[in-house]
Write an enzyme that holds these catalytic residues in place. Structure first.
Site, PDB file in Angstrom:
ATOM      1  CB  CYS A  50      -0.919  -0.005   1.210  1.00 54.28           C
ATOM      2  SG  CYS A  50      -2.029  -1.442   1.273  1.00 54.28           S
ATOM      3  NE  ARG A 166      -6.540  -0.129   2.184  1.00 49.35           N
ATOM      4  CZ  ARG A 166      -5.853  -0.377   3.305  1.00 49.35           C
ATOM      5  NH1 ARG A 166      -4.942  -1.327   3.311  1.00 49.35           N
ATOM      6  NH2 ARG A 166      -6.089   0.326   4.398  1.00 49.35           N
ATOM      7  CB  CYS A 284      -5.820   5.543  22.299  1.00 46.09           C
ATOM      8  SG  CYS A 284      -5.349   5.247  20.579  1.00 46.09           S
ATOM      9  CB  CYS A 290      -2.098   7.930  24.677  1.00 48.01           C
ATOM     10  SG  CYS A 290      -0.554   8.805  24.377  1.00 48.01           S
ATOM     11  CG  ASP A 306       0.255   0.460  15.136  1.00 47.84           C
ATOM     12  OD1 ASP A 306       1.094  -0.433  14.896  1.00 47.84           O
ATOM     13  OD2 ASP A 306      -0.586   0.846  14.299  1.00 47.84           O
ATOM     14  CB  CYS A 347      -5.079  22.343  22.805  1.00 47.53           C
ATOM     15  SG  CYS A 347      -4.432  21.992  21.159  1.00 47.53           S
ATOM     16  CB  CYS A 350      -9.945  24.235  22.006  1.00 45.82           C
ATOM     17  SG  CYS A 350     -10.945  23.734  20.582  1.00 45.82           S
TER      18      CYS A 350
END
Length: 447
Positions: A50, A166, A284, A290, A306, A347, A350
């Site tokens: 991909c 893909r 998450c 996290c 990941d 943030c 916000c």
């Protein structure tokens, strides 16, 4: 079997080899909070190529030759440690890749046997396999159904968009093979979750993509934005632009709320509405911190996330330190807390903070208007979507809680939308407030 006292190992934060006089493998620490592991039984190895895959490049971190397959011994160590470390009573085994079916069917038969061997009485295992679906035959599907696996299929909406990126190792599109895998799962009683990446091309066709996924008939889909950076630090051409991502989510939300409330779930919408209804997100990227979703590689190495399978984010190895100790290692705790602690002032003030929380740390590489670092690259898109979806989302929640049927709710929403579009022409400003002409924005999404 635990290694003997005094062996050299990597410490719990992965900073280098140290000599121990005790053995952390014998401690069998159980974590106090739930966590999830994404196991990579064949690492980054995949039968597809991909164009936007971020994971294939991790093969560069291994010498050659290298065996990209989790051994039977390591599989047993992993299953045992994961169950020992889990607070229970449900343990979620997630099998990922690369392409995890390349490990072979016998690998997963063995995994299920080991789960049953090590599960305490009264506990349950849930298995999830995320696959491209091209290698699923009837034997695979029969096993997955019998073992009650949940299965995720990666498919990008329509044939022409899917096949643009893909491709297999011969450069051929794979849409028909992926769709055949999904249909085969359904024939065996498994409704696969559909994972669609939102790259620059997919973002331009929101309704076609959504309808293409809906036609598969699975009832659940999720959208993953593609954000990659080249060696120069700039985002790649296949990455979705922030504004385009916001328009994509908004258009898909409109299609969903007008036609599929109560019939189909979209992960991001469900999670957002749960928070707006007073609940807590389980996704998450939406949580304040996290670090509770780690990766176990095929060689036993454990990584922070990941999206951070890099040497600097390696927190240890199952052969040296028990998984429970690695999950709660100071370095991993700090990694998770940095998501909250590194939020820029923009943030923190916000109005959408409770549903966004800064998004995924991997995408927080831009700066705010006043130059403060740590802003999410997709911020503009998220803000556009939240502003667009908040009122109808809260309306849906309120009507559902009042016992109103989904069909009635959708008809009410369609009537409200028709009223908003009344008198708006193709060349007038779009009602969504984007500043674009209606024909260049939400015109095709009118009810």
């Amino acid at each position: 079997m635990a290694r003997p006292i005094g062996v050299t190992r990597y410490d719990a934060v992965g900073t280098g080899p140290v000599t121990m006089t005790d053995n952390l493998l014998d401690e069998r620490p159980r974590t106090s909070e739930p966590f999830v592991v994404m196991a990579k039984p064949v690492g980054p190895i995949c039968n597809l190529d991909c164009g936007y895959c971020y994971y294939l490049d991790t093969a560069q971190f291994y010498g050659r030759p290298h065996q990209f397959r989790m051994s039977d011994e390591l599989l047993e160590t992993y299953v045992r440690q994961y169950i020992e470390a889990s607070p229970g009573p449900i343990v979620h085994f997630v099998w990922h890749g690369g392409e995890p079916t390349l490990a072979g069917l016998d690998f997963y038969r063995r995994a299920v046997e080991l789960e049953q061997r090590y599960l305490p009485e009264g506990w349950t295992c849930w298995n999830n396999l995320q696959t491209n679906g091209t290698l699923l035959d009837d034997e695979w599907c029969a096993f997955l159904a019998e073992a009650h696996f949940d299965v995720g299929i990666s498919i990008d909406g329509t044939a022409w968009l899917h096949d643009a990126y893909r491709k297999d190792r011969n450069g051929e599109g794979t849409y028909e093979r992926v769709l055949a895998g999904a249909r085969r799962l359904q024939a065996h009683g498994i409704q696969p979750d559909l994972l669609c990446t939102v790259n620059s091309a997919v973002a331009a066709e929101p309704v076609a993509v959504y309808r293409g996924l809906r036609e598969v008939g699975s009832g659940w889909m999720q959208f993953i934005p593609i954000v990659r950076r080249g060696p120069d630090g700039r985002v790649t051409p296949d990455s979705v632009q922030p504004e385009a991502y916001g328009r994509f989510l908004s258009a898909v939300f409109d299609e969903w709320m007008h036609h599929d409330v109560g019939r189909l779930n979209v992960q991001f919408f469900a999670e957002t509405m749960r928070v707006w209804a007073g609940g807590t997100a389980s996704l998450c990227v939406m949580t304040p911190t996290c670090g509770r979703v780690v990766v176990v590689e095929h060689d036993g190495a454990v990584y922070a996330c990941d999206h951070f399978v890099t040497p600097e984010h390696r927190i240890g190895n199952l052969g040296d330190v028990h998984l429970g100790a690695l999950i709660d290692a100071p370095r991993q705790v700090q990694f998770g807390a940095e998501k909250r602690d590194g939020l820029p002032g923009q943030c923190r003030s916000c109005p959408w903070l409770t549903v966004c929380n800064g998004g995924c740390p991997k995408d927080r590489f831009t700066s705010t208007a006043d130059g403060e670092p740590g802003l999410n690259y997709l911020c503009e898109g998220f803000r556009r979507f939240y502003a667009h979806a908040e009122r109808p989302a809260q309306y849906i929640t309120a009507r559902v809680r009042s016992g109103v049927r989904a069909g009635v709710i959708m008809e009410e929403l369609r009537a409200q939308s028709r009223l908003r579009w009344q008198g708006v022409g193709r060349n007038d400003p779009c009602i969504c407030g984007s500043g674009r002409k209606a024909k260049q924005c939400c015109w095709l999404q009118r009810p």
